[in-house]
Design a protein around this motif. Structure first.
Motif, short mmCIF file in Angstrom:
data_model
loop_
_atom_site.label_atom_id
_atom_site.label_comp_id
_atom_site.label_asym_id
_atom_site.label_seq_id
_atom_site.Cartn_x
_atom_site.Cartn_y
_atom_site.Cartn_z
N LEU A 87 -12.37 16.07 2.96
CA LEU A 87 -11.92 15.42 1.72
C LEU A 87 -10.31 15.18 1.74
N ASP A 88 -9.49 16.39 2.32
CA ASP A 88 -8.18 16.33 2.36
C ASP A 88 -7.68 15.34 3.31
N ALA A 89 -8.38 15.25 4.44
CA ALA A 89 -7.82 14.10 5.37
C ALA A 89 -8.01 12.80 4.58
N THR A 90 -9.08 12.38 3.93
CA THR A 90 -9.51 11.44 3.17
C THR A 90 -8.38 11.15 2.30
N SER A 91 -8.13 12.02 1.27
CA SER A 91 -7.14 11.93 0.47
C SER A 91 -5.69 11.59 0.98
N MET A 145 -5.62 8.18 2.05
CA MET A 145 -5.61 7.02 0.62
C MET A 145 -4.11 7.24 0.47
N GLN A 146 -3.67 8.23 0.23
CA GLN A 146 -2.15 8.56 -0.24
C GLN A 146 -1.40 7.54 0.67
N GLN A 147 -1.50 7.63 2.09
CA GLN A 147 -0.46 7.08 2.73
C GLN A 147 -0.97 5.52 2.89
N LEU A 148 -2.04 4.92 2.53
CA LEU A 148 -2.47 3.71 2.24
C LEU A 148 -1.81 3.01 0.66
N GLN A 149 -1.70 4.09 -0.11
CA GLN A 149 -1.04 3.66 -1.32
C GLN A 149 0.30 3.62 -1.35
N ALA A 150 0.96 4.34 -0.46
CA ALA A 150 2.29 4.39 -0.24
C ALA A 150 2.75 3.07 0.57
N GLN A 151 1.68 2.61 1.30
CA GLN A 151 2.05 1.57 2.12
C GLN A 151 1.91 0.09 1.22
N ALA A 152 0.93 0.24 0.34
CA ALA A 152 0.44 -0.83 -0.47
C ALA A 152 1.72 -1.10 -1.41
N GLN A 153 2.48 0.34 -1.91
CA GLN A 153 3.58 0.10 -2.94
C GLN A 153 4.87 -0.51 -2.13
N THR A 154 5.01 -0.26 -0.68
CA THR A 154 6.01 -0.84 -0.06
C THR A 154 5.85 -2.37 -0.14
N LEU A 155 4.68 -2.77 0.38
CA LEU A 155 4.15 -4.03 0.66
C LEU A 155 4.53 -4.90 -0.77
N LYS A 156 4.10 -4.20 -1.89
CA LYS A 156 4.40 -4.73 -3.24
C LYS A 156 5.66 -4.99 -3.65
N LYS A 157 6.60 -4.23 -3.39
CA LYS A 157 8.08 -4.29 -3.52
C LYS A 157 8.80 -4.48 -2.16
N PRO A 158 8.75 -5.55 -1.86
CA PRO A 158 9.46 -5.91 -0.41
C PRO A 158 11.05 -5.50 -0.36
N ILE A 159 11.30 -5.22 0.57
CA ILE A 159 12.92 -4.97 0.83
C ILE A 159 13.63 -6.30 0.85
N ALA A 160 14.61 -6.31 0.06
CA ALA A 160 15.39 -7.52 -0.10
C ALA A 160 16.08 -7.87 1.43
N VAL A 161 15.86 -9.16 1.68
CA VAL A 161 16.38 -9.65 3.21
C VAL A 161 17.10 -10.82 2.64
N THR A 162 18.15 -10.76 3.44
CA THR A 162 19.03 -11.94 3.11
C THR A 162 18.64 -13.11 4.11
#
Length: 195
Positions: free
Chosen positions: A69-73, A76-93
């Motif tokens: 359960l700890d490994a799954t959790s 899931m936290q890593q996937l959540q962090a990845q989803a957050q970074t994809l949600k807010k893309p870094i501004a690229v000129t």
């Protein structure tokens, strides 16, 4: 009020009780002691298998389940962090996006690939590109250059021109294994929108 059924069951129960009591009295003290021990053993086995063994098994399996359960959790936290970074893309000129695309098109899609800027869009002409390389490059272009595909016209590269034929191949049945041993390559055009 008693019904005939309850009277019959009560008399049957009383008869069984009397018969058991008489059979018990006929046994010797040693047999009575052995029967008591047998009853206690049966009750102990029933208590063990019904209540204690499942609880003990759960207690022994708890650390492994907790680790799972700890490994799954954590995943899931890593996937959540990845989803957050994809949600807010870094501004690229636009200049950074174009520079990244110019550096990575020939190295990832092949030296035969051509590209051209057309205002806010980039046109890419593919030649003999593997689907895996194209998928990888599109993912990186989306993340690093924020370039999104708008239009794609892809087709398989001509198999006869790029792949040698086996000698004396008279039928399509002999051609199929030859074609299956070569990877599929794509050609065509992509149109990507730039930031």
């Amino acid at each position: 009020m008693s019904t005939p059924m309850t009277e019959a069951s009560a008399s049957l129960f009383a008869g069984l009780r009397t018969a058991f009591h008489q059979a018990w009295q006929q046994r010797s003290a040693r047999e009575q002691q052995l029967m008591r021990i047998a009853v206690w053993l049966v009750l102990a086995a029933a208590l063990w298998s019904g209540a204690l063994a499942p609880a003990l098994r759960t207690w022994h399996e708890a650390p492994a389940r907790q680790a799972s359960l700890d490994a799954t959790s954590q995943q899931m936290q890593q996937l959540q962090a990845q989803a957050q970074t994809l949600k807010k893309p870094i501004a690229v000129t636009r200049a950074e996006a174009i520079r990244w695309l110019e550096e990575n098109i020939p190295t990832q899609l092949g030296a035969q690939t051509r590209w051209q800027l057309q205002g806010e869009r980039l046109s890419v002409q593919l030649a003999d590109t593997s689907p895996e390389r194209l998928a990888s490059w599109l993912g990186q272009a989306r993340e690093r250059a924020q370039a999104l595909p708008v239009q794609a016209q892809l087709q398989r590269s001509p198999a006869e021109a790029a792949k040698p034929k086996a000698p004396n191949s008279a039928s399509n049945a002999t051609d199929k294994p030859e074609l299956a041993s070569h990877p599929v390559l794509w050609q065509g055009s992509l149109l990507l929108s730039l930031p």
